[in-house]
Design a protein around this motif. Structure first.
Motif, short mmCIF file in Angstrom:
data_model
loop_
_atom_site.label_atom_id
_atom_site.label_comp_id
_atom_site.label_asym_id
_atom_site.label_seq_id
_atom_site.Cartn_x
_atom_site.Cartn_y
_atom_site.Cartn_z
N SER A 82 0.84 -1.19 0.00
CA SER A 82 0.00 0.00 0.00
C SER A 82 0.87 1.23 0.00
O SER A 82 1.82 1.35 0.72
CB SER A 82 -0.88 0.02 1.23
N SER A 83 0.47 2.18 -0.84
CA SER A 83 1.28 3.38 -0.92
C SER A 83 0.92 4.36 0.17
O SER A 83 1.33 5.50 0.15
CB SER A 83 1.11 3.98 -2.31
N SER A 84 0.09 3.92 1.15
CA SER A 84 -0.01 4.78 2.33
C SER A 84 1.33 4.69 3.05
O SER A 84 1.64 5.44 3.94
CB SER A 84 -1.15 4.34 3.24
N LYS A 85 2.16 3.69 2.63
CA LYS A 85 3.55 3.65 3.12
C LYS A 85 4.30 4.80 2.48
O LYS A 85 4.27 4.96 1.25
CB LYS A 85 4.23 2.36 2.66
N PRO A 86 5.04 5.58 3.26
CA PRO A 86 5.85 6.63 2.63
C PRO A 86 6.99 6.03 1.82
O PRO A 86 7.52 4.97 2.16
CB PRO A 86 6.37 7.45 3.81
N CYS A 87 7.34 6.71 0.73
CA CYS A 87 8.31 6.17 -0.21
C CYS A 87 9.63 6.95 -0.16
O CYS A 87 9.63 8.17 -0.25
CB CYS A 87 7.69 6.24 -1.61
N VAL A 88 10.74 6.21 -0.02
CA VAL A 88 12.07 6.83 0.02
C VAL A 88 12.85 6.38 -1.21
O VAL A 88 12.93 5.18 -1.50
CB VAL A 88 12.84 6.40 1.29
N LEU A 89 13.42 7.34 -1.95
CA LEU A 89 14.33 7.00 -3.03
C LEU A 89 15.74 7.04 -2.46
O LEU A 89 16.21 8.08 -1.98
CB LEU A 89 14.20 8.00 -4.19
N LEU A 90 16.41 5.88 -2.47
CA LEU A 90 17.75 5.75 -1.91
C LEU A 90 18.76 5.70 -3.04
O LEU A 90 18.73 4.80 -3.88
CB LEU A 90 17.79 4.46 -1.07
N VAL A 91 19.64 6.71 -3.11
CA VAL A 91 20.62 6.80 -4.19
C VAL A 91 22.01 6.61 -3.59
O VAL A 91 22.55 7.50 -2.93
CB VAL A 91 20.53 8.16 -4.93
N GLU A 92 22.56 5.41 -3.80
CA GLU A 92 23.86 5.06 -3.18
C GLU A 92 24.55 4.05 -4.10
O GLU A 92 23.96 3.03 -4.45
CB GLU A 92 23.58 4.47 -1.78
N ASP A 93 25.80 4.34 -4.50
CA ASP A 93 26.46 3.46 -5.47
C ASP A 93 27.19 2.29 -4.81
O ASP A 93 27.58 1.35 -5.48
CB ASP A 93 27.44 4.25 -6.35
N PRO B 219 7.61 10.00 -8.26
CA PRO B 219 8.14 10.98 -7.31
C PRO B 219 8.01 10.44 -5.88
O PRO B 219 6.92 10.09 -5.44
CB PRO B 219 7.23 12.21 -7.51
N PRO B 220 9.15 10.30 -5.17
CA PRO B 220 9.11 9.75 -3.81
C PRO B 220 8.71 10.82 -2.79
O PRO B 220 8.52 11.99 -3.15
CB PRO B 220 10.56 9.33 -3.59
N ASP B 221 8.60 10.44 -1.53
CA ASP B 221 8.30 11.40 -0.47
C ASP B 221 9.57 12.03 0.08
O ASP B 221 9.57 13.17 0.53
CB ASP B 221 7.53 10.71 0.66
N VAL B 222 10.67 11.26 0.06
CA VAL B 222 11.96 11.74 0.55
C VAL B 222 13.06 11.11 -0.32
O VAL B 222 12.91 9.98 -0.77
CB VAL B 222 12.22 11.29 2.03
N VAL B 223 14.16 11.86 -0.54
CA VAL B 223 15.32 11.30 -1.27
C VAL B 223 16.52 11.27 -0.33
O VAL B 223 16.86 12.27 0.30
CB VAL B 223 15.67 12.16 -2.52
N LEU B 224 17.14 10.09 -0.22
CA LEU B 224 18.41 9.94 0.50
C LEU B 224 19.48 9.85 -0.57
O LEU B 224 19.48 8.91 -1.37
CB LEU B 224 18.41 8.64 1.33
N LEU B 225 20.38 10.82 -0.60
CA LEU B 225 21.25 10.98 -1.76
C LEU B 225 22.72 11.04 -1.37
O LEU B 225 23.14 11.91 -0.61
CB LEU B 225 20.83 12.29 -2.45
N ASP B 226 23.49 10.09 -1.91
CA ASP B 226 24.93 10.10 -1.66
C ASP B 226 25.59 11.16 -2.53
O ASP B 226 25.22 11.35 -3.69
CB ASP B 226 25.51 8.71 -2.00
N TRP B 227 26.55 11.89 -1.98
CA TRP B 227 27.23 12.97 -2.71
C TRP B 227 28.08 12.40 -3.85
O TRP B 227 28.04 12.84 -4.97
CB TRP B 227 28.08 13.75 -1.70
#
Length: 229
Positions: A2-13, A49-57
């Protein structure tokens, strides 16, 4: 899912790091989209489009700074919180990250517990209902923790779908949601549901909210979708 779950886009190599973070985010109840470089991250943003993005530099090809800059200059994603993760602890790097539009900046090595707390704090700003906050609009109050809705003195009886629908509207009063956006947020992107189903549930929500004689707070925007107020 269920997308009532918040969505995080995790960008990490770094695969090991990515899996540890994804595991912890999923254990906290988040839906996790994984990207291993900047290009993949930008493609995913187009689709979901996610709710939050965790982004590696430090990313191959397109740097984290460039990904952040693009997220913040695009109309559809500019309000998505970006938490930048970096091994660079220098003040000048931190300032550069924040000036590019990052909402928060975490230096490696970090504690996973602290990072999760920061993700929740970012979510509280964009989707308060998913972290158990109380939302109110005019005389309507939605308590996400107890799953109760009241209008004035009266309790409003809602099914789980109508509750999630109302929470979505109350998080962004005035914003017009298309039927597709409502399907994505309320039913989840893994479930096939006809867009007419949205109309049926909006009708039920309207009926429940106006049962005590109050005015209808929901607005139908012809050819587009619905908005609260």
């Amino acid at each position: 899912m269920s997308s009532s779950k918040p969505c995080v886009l995790l960008v990490e190599d770094e695969p090991a790091q990515r899996e540890v973070l994804a595991y912890n985010l999923e254990a906290e109840g988040f839906e996790v989209l994984r990207a291993c470089d900047g290009e993949e991250a930008l493609l995913m943003l187009d689709e979901t489009p996610p709710d939050v993005v965790l982004l590696d530099w430090m990313l191959p090809n397109v740097s984290g700074i460039e990904v952040c800059r693009q997220i913040k200059t695009r109309n559809d994603t500019r309000n998505v919180p970006v938490i930048m993760i970096s091994a660079r602890s220098e003040e000048v790097d931190k300032v550069r990250g924040l000036e590019t539009g990052a909402d928060d900046y975490v230096v490696k090595p970090y504690s996973v517990a602290e990072l999760m707390a920061r993700v929740r704090a970012a979510l509280r700003r964009v989707r308060p209902a998913t972290v158990g906050e109380r939302l109110s609009y005019d005389d309507i109050v939605l308590d996400a923790e107890t799953h109760r809705v009241t209008r004035g003195e009266d309790e409003v009886k809602l099914g789980p779908t109508e509750f999630r629908l109302l929470a979505t509207f109350m998080e962004k009063p005035g914003r017009v949601f298309t039927r597709e956006q409502l399907l994505d947020r309320v039913w989840g992107r893994d479930i096939y549901v006809d867009t007419r189903t949205v109309d049926v549930h909006v009708g039920r929500l309207r009926k429940a909210l106006t049962k005590g004689g109050g005015s209808d707070p929901l607005r139908t925007v012809r050819g587009t979708g619905y908005a609260l107020g």
